[in-house]
Design a protein around this motif. Structure first.
Motif, mmCIF file in Angstrom:
data_model
loop_
_atom_site.group_PDB
_atom_site.id
_atom_site.type_symbol
_atom_site.label_atom_id
_atom_site.label_comp_id
_atom_site.label_asym_id
_atom_site.label_seq_id
_atom_site.Cartn_x
_atom_site.Cartn_y
_atom_site.Cartn_z
ATOM 1 N N ALA A 82 15.815 -48.781 -33.592
ATOM 2 C CA ALA A 82 14.689 -48.955 -32.677
ATOM 3 C C ALA A 82 14.441 -50.458 -32.516
ATOM 4 O O ALA A 82 14.313 -51.183 -33.508
ATOM 5 C CB ALA A 82 13.440 -48.263 -33.220
ATOM 6 N N GLN A 83 14.361 -50.894 -31.291
ATOM 7 C CA GLN A 83 14.140 -52.312 -30.964
ATOM 8 C C GLN A 83 12.933 -52.879 -31.720
ATOM 9 O O GLN A 83 12.987 -53.976 -32.268
ATOM 10 C CB GLN A 83 13.907 -52.379 -29.457
ATOM 11 N N SER A 84 11.858 -52.111 -31.787
ATOM 12 C CA SER A 84 10.623 -52.625 -32.377
ATOM 13 C C SER A 84 10.727 -52.803 -33.892
ATOM 14 O O SER A 84 9.868 -53.428 -34.497
ATOM 15 C CB SER A 84 9.450 -51.690 -32.070
ATOM 16 N N HIS A 85 11.797 -52.274 -34.511
ATOM 17 C CA HIS A 85 11.946 -52.456 -35.953
ATOM 18 C C HIS A 85 12.469 -53.841 -36.307
ATOM 19 O O HIS A 85 12.517 -54.209 -37.472
ATOM 20 C CB HIS A 85 12.860 -51.373 -36.538
ATOM 21 N N LEU A 86 12.873 -54.595 -35.295
ATOM 22 C CA LEU A 86 13.383 -55.956 -35.540
ATOM 23 C C LEU A 86 12.558 -56.970 -34.761
ATOM 24 O O LEU A 86 12.749 -57.137 -33.554
ATOM 25 C CB LEU A 86 14.853 -56.047 -35.135
ATOM 26 N N PRO A 87 11.655 -57.662 -35.441
ATOM 27 C CA PRO A 87 10.801 -58.620 -34.733
ATOM 28 C C PRO A 87 11.584 -59.761 -34.090
ATOM 29 O O PRO A 87 11.048 -60.467 -33.226
ATOM 30 C CB PRO A 87 9.864 -59.154 -35.831
ATOM 31 N N GLU A 88 12.861 -59.907 -34.459
ATOM 32 C CA GLU A 88 13.684 -60.969 -33.868
ATOM 33 C C GLU A 88 13.826 -60.801 -32.346
ATOM 34 O O GLU A 88 14.019 -61.782 -31.630
ATOM 35 C CB GLU A 88 15.079 -60.983 -34.517
ATOM 36 N N HIS A 89 13.734 -59.565 -31.858
ATOM 37 C CA HIS A 89 13.854 -59.360 -30.398
ATOM 38 C C HIS A 89 12.745 -60.098 -29.659
ATOM 39 O O HIS A 89 12.997 -60.817 -28.699
ATOM 40 C CB HIS A 89 13.799 -57.857 -30.052
ATOM 41 N N THR A 90 11.519 -59.898 -30.122
ATOM 42 C CA THR A 90 10.404 -60.553 -29.424
ATOM 43 C C THR A 90 10.385 -62.049 -29.691
ATOM 44 O O THR A 90 9.979 -62.829 -28.838
ATOM 45 C CB THR A 90 9.053 -59.931 -29.827
ATOM 46 N N GLU A 91 10.854 -62.424 -30.873
ATOM 47 C CA GLU A 91 10.869 -63.850 -31.194
ATOM 48 C C GLU A 91 11.840 -64.596 -30.278
ATOM 49 O O GLU A 91 11.507 -65.630 -29.689
ATOM 50 C CB GLU A 91 11.273 -64.036 -32.659
ATOM 51 N N LEU A 92 13.038 -64.045 -30.129
ATOM 52 C CA LEU A 92 14.010 -64.702 -29.253
ATOM 53 C C LEU A 92 13.545 -64.645 -27.799
ATOM 54 O O LEU A 92 13.771 -65.575 -27.026
ATOM 55 C CB LEU A 92 15.398 -64.064 -29.407
ATOM 56 N N ALA A 93 12.886 -63.555 -27.427
ATOM 57 C CA ALA A 93 12.384 -63.449 -26.050
ATOM 58 C C ALA A 93 11.434 -64.612 -25.744
ATOM 59 O O ALA A 93 11.447 -65.159 -24.637
ATOM 60 C CB ALA A 93 11.689 -62.104 -25.834
ATOM 61 N N TRP A 94 10.636 -64.996 -26.707
ATOM 62 C CA TRP A 94 9.727 -66.127 -26.475
ATOM 63 C C TRP A 94 10.512 -67.414 -26.220
ATOM 64 O O TRP A 94 10.248 -68.141 -25.264
ATOM 65 C CB TRP A 94 8.763 -66.325 -27.670
#
Ligand code: TRP
Length: 327
Positions: A82-94
């Motif tokens: 699940a995408q939301s299980h890895l906070p790195e997704h939102t971090e890199l998005a920023w």
């Protein structure tokens, strides 16, 4: 040589995946596991852009995991998470959003087509770029509607690499056209879609009776011959395409087999073929949804494997852009 890395995501929206999704994308997800190292995830953060009901979102996420497993994604060979299980997704998005022009993001057609909306919808393609670049994916199997998002992803990867040094693999789109070939049963000039839903959409997971009823009620054309011809006979052509993919028989062969027979017999056979195509998937799905502990375990293992790659990429990104490492 290491195996090419494949990544794709799917949103937990709608009643699940329909026949067009299955033929256009998910079938390839399973097939690519032999030659590639695959990362597949549920884009639950992307789904938040349409403000789903919380309980429903959770339920749909779980069901989609079961559906993907039932359709052949193998958690032994692929990372399913699940995408939301890895906070790195939102971090890199920023970080990537700080490299994206406002005008550039405004030109994304999916955003424009929705006529504006929340800022999450505006940022959607940037989060998608982060999903892909985080894993250094070489190939991204998606439908035609995602081509522009893949272009943005490539642009952002190159921009980052030029500014900060080689960091990201620039991914190749692997665009599947076949999904568009499957049309809505009630309006065979429009493609089968999740948002349309209704009696013209065949869900991979639904009762056999529902599938049969939808196919038997499919809009057909004037005349009585089962022959292919999209312009004059969009309804029959669509059913021929469906029967062809379900049975593996070529359309001309099917036309020959139905010469002199009416629409009724033909529709009965299409319904039977689709029910048969999905029978093993439906059986497996029922077993899997009845075992939430197993689904959680798959997600946990998938996240662990994904984290290894995502954390390493983010460490490099932080260093490259000049964020001070915590002591
Ligand atoms: N936007 C994709 C879709 O709607 C889903 C998605 C999110 C995705 N992140 C992704 C697809 C990364 C491929 C790669 O189909």
């Amino acid at each position: 040589m290491s195996r090419p890395r494949v990544l794709s995501g799917i949103q937990p929206t709608g009643a699940g995946k329909h026949l067009g999704n299955y033929l256009g994308a998910v079938r390839y997800w399973a097939a690519m596991q032999d030659e590639s190292e695959c990362f597949y995830f549920i884009a639950d953060l992307h789904a938040l852009t349409v403000s789903p009901d919380p309980a429903e979102l959770r339920e749909r996420t779980r069901r989609l995991i079961a559906e993907l497993l039932a359709m052949g994604v193998d958690p032994e060979r692929s990372s399913l998470f699940a995408q939301s299980h890895l906070p790195e997704h939102t971090e890199l998005a920023w970080v990537l959003s700080c490299l994206t022009g406002f005008g550039e993001a405004s030109r994304m057609t999916q955003f424009k087509d929705k006529g504006g909306g929340n800022v999450g919808l505006f940022n959607y393609p940037i989060l998608q770029a982060a999903d892909i670049l985080l894993y250094q994916a070489n190939a991204v199997p998606v439908g035609e509607d995602q081509r522009q998002h893949l272009e943005l992803t490539r642009d952002l990867a190159q921009r980052f690499n030029n500014r900060y040094g080689e960091t990201f693999t620039v991914p190749d789109p692997y665009v599947q056209k076949s999904a568009d070939r499957i049309k809505d049963l009630q309006d065979p000039t429009a493609k089968m879609s999740t948002s349309r839903g209704g009696p013209g959409t065949l869900w991979v997971i639904e009762d056999d009776q529902a599938t049969t009823k939808k196919i038997k009620s499919a809009v057909t054309d004037t005349g009585r011959d089962v022959v292919y011809g999209v312009a004059e006979k969009p309804g029959i052509s669509n059913l021929l395409t469906i029967l062809s993919v379900a049975t593996g028989k070529a359309v001309p062969e099917l036309e020959g087999a139905y010469a002199g027979k009416g629409y009724g017999d033909f529709k009965t056979d299409v319904a039977e073929a689709v029910v048969e195509l999905f029978a093993p998937v439906r059986r497996r799905f029922d077993e899997l949804v009845a075992d939430p502990a197993y689904l959680d375990q798959v997600l946990a293992e998938g996240a662990t494997r994904a984290r290894e790659v995502a954390v390493a990429t983010m460490a490099t990104v932080r260093e490259r852009v000049g964020l001070l490492a915590p002591a």
